[in-house]
Scaffold this motif. Sequence first.
Motif, PDB file in Angstrom:
ATOM      1  N   THR A 177      32.052  51.458  51.499  1.00 23.80           N
ATOM      2  CA  THR A 177      31.359  51.751  52.814  1.00 23.80           C
ATOM      3  C   THR A 177      30.446  52.840  52.354  1.00 23.80           C
ATOM      4  OG1 THR A 177      33.033  53.339  53.589  1.00 23.80           O
ATOM      5  CG2 THR A 177      33.572  51.132  54.161  1.00 23.80           C
ATOM      6  N   LEU A 178      29.539  53.215  53.418  1.00 22.74           N
ATOM      7  CA  LEU A 178      28.652  54.153  53.319  1.00 22.74           C
ATOM      8  C   LEU A 178      29.204  55.313  53.479  1.00 22.74           C
ATOM      9  CD1 LEU A 178      25.646  55.067  53.000  1.00 22.74           C
ATOM     10  CD2 LEU A 178      25.308  54.676  55.479  1.00 22.74           C
ATOM     11  N   ALA A 179      30.237  55.511  54.611  1.00 23.20           N
ATOM     12  CA  ALA A 179      31.029  56.681  54.811  1.00 23.20           C
ATOM     13  C   ALA A 179      31.819  57.060  53.520  1.00 23.20           C
ATOM     14  CB  ALA A 179      31.899  56.474  55.988  1.00 23.20           C
ATOM     15  N   GLN A 180      32.476  56.303  52.811  1.00 22.43           N
ATOM     16  CA  GLN A 180      33.157  56.765  51.582  1.00 22.43           C
ATOM     17  C   GLN A 180      32.297  57.250  50.497  1.00 22.43           C
ATOM     18  OE1 GLN A 180      34.703  52.445  51.030  1.00 22.43           O
ATOM     19  NE2 GLN A 180      36.902  52.937  51.588  1.00 22.43           N
ATOM     20  N   PHE A 181      31.177  56.522  50.480  1.00 20.94           N
ATOM     21  CA  PHE A 181      30.276  56.892  49.429  1.00 20.94           C
ATOM     22  C   PHE A 181      29.641  58.399  49.799  1.00 20.94           C
ATOM     23  CE2 PHE A 181      25.752  56.924  47.494  1.00 20.94           C
ATOM     24  CZ  PHE A 181      26.305  56.836  46.242  1.00 20.94           C
ATOM     25  N   LYS A 182      29.282  58.639  50.938  1.00 19.43           N
ATOM     26  CA  LYS A 182      28.926  59.953  51.377  1.00 19.43           C
ATOM     27  C   LYS A 182      29.974  60.971  51.208  1.00 19.43           C
ATOM     28  CE  LYS A 182      26.822  62.073  55.403  1.00 19.43           C
ATOM     29  NZ  LYS A 182      26.271  62.127  56.598  1.00 19.43           N
ATOM     30  N   PHE A 183      31.004  60.654  51.427  1.00 21.50           N
ATOM     31  CA  PHE A 183      32.225  61.560  51.270  1.00 21.50           C
ATOM     32  C   PHE A 183      32.483  61.875  49.749  1.00 21.50           C
ATOM     33  CE2 PHE A 183      36.778  62.311  50.440  1.00 21.50           C
ATOM     34  CZ  PHE A 183      36.961  63.223  51.257  1.00 21.50           C
ATOM     35  N   ALA A 184      32.302  60.894  48.876  1.00 26.48           N
ATOM     36  CA  ALA A 184      32.502  61.149  47.577  1.00 26.48           C
ATOM     37  C   ALA A 184      31.155  61.917  46.951  1.00 26.48           C
ATOM     38  CB  ALA A 184      32.672  59.739  46.810  1.00 26.48           C
ATOM     39  N   VAL A 185      30.208  61.650  47.322  1.00 26.43           N
ATOM     40  CA  VAL A 185      28.743  62.183  46.552  1.00 26.43           C
ATOM     41  C   VAL A 185      28.936  63.802  47.229  1.00 26.43           C
ATOM     42  CG1 VAL A 185      26.288  62.478  46.807  1.00 26.43           C
ATOM     43  CG2 VAL A 185      27.636  60.206  46.507  1.00 26.43           C
ATOM     44  N   SER A 186      29.082  64.026  48.720  1.00 26.75           N
ATOM     45  CA  SER A 186      29.133  65.420  48.822  1.00 26.75           C
ATOM     46  C   SER A 186      30.296  66.221  48.340  1.00 26.75           C
ATOM     47  CB  SER A 186      29.088  65.304  50.442  1.00 26.75           C
ATOM     48  OG  SER A 186      30.453  64.771  50.976  1.00 26.75           O
ATOM     49  N   THR A 187      31.548  65.609  48.154  1.00 22.78           N
ATOM     50  CA  THR A 187      32.617  66.193  47.473  1.00 22.78           C
ATOM     51  C   THR A 187      32.118  66.685  46.066  1.00 22.78           C
ATOM     52  OG1 THR A 187      34.147  65.012  48.997  1.00 22.78           O
ATOM     53  CG2 THR A 187      35.098  66.210  46.684  1.00 22.78           C
ATOM     54  N   PHE A 188      31.564  65.748  45.350  1.00 26.97           N
ATOM     55  CA  PHE A 188      31.244  66.011  43.940  1.00 26.97           C
ATOM     56  C   PHE A 188      29.976  67.068  43.981  1.00 26.97           C
ATOM     57  CE2 PHE A 188      29.406  64.380  39.675  1.00 26.97           C
ATOM     58  CZ  PHE A 188      30.452  65.235  39.087  1.00 26.97           C
ATOM     59  N   ARG A 189      29.157  67.139  44.639  1.00 26.43           N
ATOM     60  CA  ARG A 189      27.933  67.919  44.853  1.00 26.43           C
ATOM     61  C   ARG A 189      28.688  69.216  45.145  1.00 26.43           C
ATOM     62  NH1 ARG A 189      25.329  68.560  50.057  1.00 26.43           N
ATOM     63  NH2 ARG A 189      27.361  69.094  50.497  1.00 26.43           N
ATOM     64  N   ASP A 190      29.687  69.573  46.081  1.00 24.52           N
ATOM     65  CA  ASP A 190      30.115  70.919  46.265  1.00 24.52           C
ATOM     66  C   ASP A 190      31.004  71.276  45.210  1.00 24.52           C
ATOM     67  OD1 ASP A 190      29.083  70.376  48.990  1.00 24.52           O
ATOM     68  OD2 ASP A 190      31.066  69.846  49.775  1.00 24.52           O
ATOM     69  N   PHE A 191      31.644  70.343  44.459  1.00 25.06           N
ATOM     70  CA  PHE A 191      32.151  70.937  43.227  1.00 25.06           C
ATOM     71  C   PHE A 191      31.374  71.517  42.088  1.00 25.06           C
ATOM     72  CE2 PHE A 191      33.666  69.564  38.934  1.00 25.06           C
ATOM     73  CZ  PHE A 191      34.708  70.316  38.416  1.00 25.06           C
ATOM     74  N   LEU A 192      30.208  70.548  42.080  1.00 28.13           N
ATOM     75  CA  LEU A 192      29.079  71.079  40.921  1.00 28.13           C
ATOM     76  C   LEU A 192      28.429  72.473  41.233  1.00 28.13           C
ATOM     77  CD1 LEU A 192      27.522  67.760  40.065  1.00 28.13           C
ATOM     78  CD2 LEU A 192      29.147  69.193  38.656  1.00 28.13           C
ATOM     79  N   ASN A 193      28.383  72.612  42.593  1.00 33.56           N
ATOM     80  CA  ASN A 193      27.690  74.087  43.248  1.00 33.56           C
ATOM     81  C   ASN A 193      28.675  75.240  43.212  1.00 33.56           C
ATOM     82  OD1 ASN A 193      25.281  72.689  43.496  1.00 33.56           O
ATOM     83  ND2 ASN A 193      25.617  72.039  45.688  1.00 33.56           N
ATOM     84  N   ASP A 194      30.148  74.994  42.840  1.00 28.65           N
ATOM     85  CA  ASP A 194      30.798  76.092  42.715  1.00 28.65           C
ATOM     86  C   ASP A 194      31.050  76.938  41.456  1.00 28.65           C
ATOM     87  OD1 ASP A 194      33.024  77.781  43.215  1.00 28.65           O
ATOM     88  OD2 ASP A 194      34.546  76.307  43.326  1.00 28.65           O
ATOM     89  N   PRO A 195      30.213  77.953  41.287  1.00 28.07           N
ATOM     90  CA  PRO A 195      30.219  78.610  40.220  1.00 28.07           C
ATOM     91  C   PRO A 195      31.582  79.222  39.526  1.00 28.07           C
ATOM     92  CG  PRO A 195      29.207  80.133  41.980  1.00 28.07           C
ATOM     93  CD  PRO A 195      29.492  78.726  42.593  1.00 28.07           C
ATOM     94  N   GLU A 196      32.599  79.374  40.845  1.00 25.48           N
ATOM     95  CA  GLU A 196      33.731  79.833  40.256  1.00 25.48           C
ATOM     96  C   GLU A 196      34.768  78.764  39.752  1.00 25.48           C
ATOM     97  OE1 GLU A 196      35.361  82.290  43.427  1.00 25.48           O
ATOM     98  OE2 GLU A 196      33.363  83.213  43.992  1.00 25.48           O
ATOM     99  N   ARG A 197      34.480  77.646  40.059  1.00 28.49           N
ATOM    100  CA  ARG A 197      35.208  76.438  39.721  1.00 28.49           C
ATOM    101  C   ARG A 197      36.650  76.736  40.319  1.00 28.49           C
ATOM    102  NH1 ARG A 197      30.962  74.056  38.883  1.00 28.49           N
ATOM    103  NH2 ARG A 197      30.029  73.661  36.971  1.00 28.49           N
ATOM    104  N   LYS A 198      36.633  76.788  41.534  1.00 26.42           N
ATOM    105  CA  LYS A 198      37.744  77.156  42.092  1.00 26.42           C
ATOM    106  C   LYS A 198      38.644  75.645  42.294  1.00 26.42           C
ATOM    107  CE  LYS A 198      35.942  78.698  45.645  1.00 26.42           C
ATOM    108  NZ  LYS A 198      34.783  79.396  46.304  1.00 26.42           N
TER     109      LYS A 198
END
Length: 93
Positions: A63-84
């Motif tokens: 679904t579009l909602a599943q894809f949006k959730f996955a993309v935004s979660t991965f983007r947030d992970f990549l943007n975290d310089p501390e790798r928490k």
Amino acid sequence: MCAAIDDAIHSRYLEAVLNDIVDVESGRIEVIEEETEGWLFWIRSSSVTFEGKFDQGSGGEVTLAQFKFAVSTFRDFLNDPERKPVEVLFPEE
């Protein structure tokens, strides 16, 4: 889906995909074709479908909602310089 998102290792690209999702959600664009190194995918309001470029075959449909959730979660992970550690709260469906 995961393989297609994993190919997009730059958060700028993922941000652009999220902007495309907003365009589809709002109805400004009916379908958007995107491409990573190994995958083609089509973003529609009803679903996102995937096709491998190198004989991987169909990557399925989400679904579009599943894809949006996955993309935004991965983007947030990549943007975290501390790798928490990332805690992912899955939405109730």
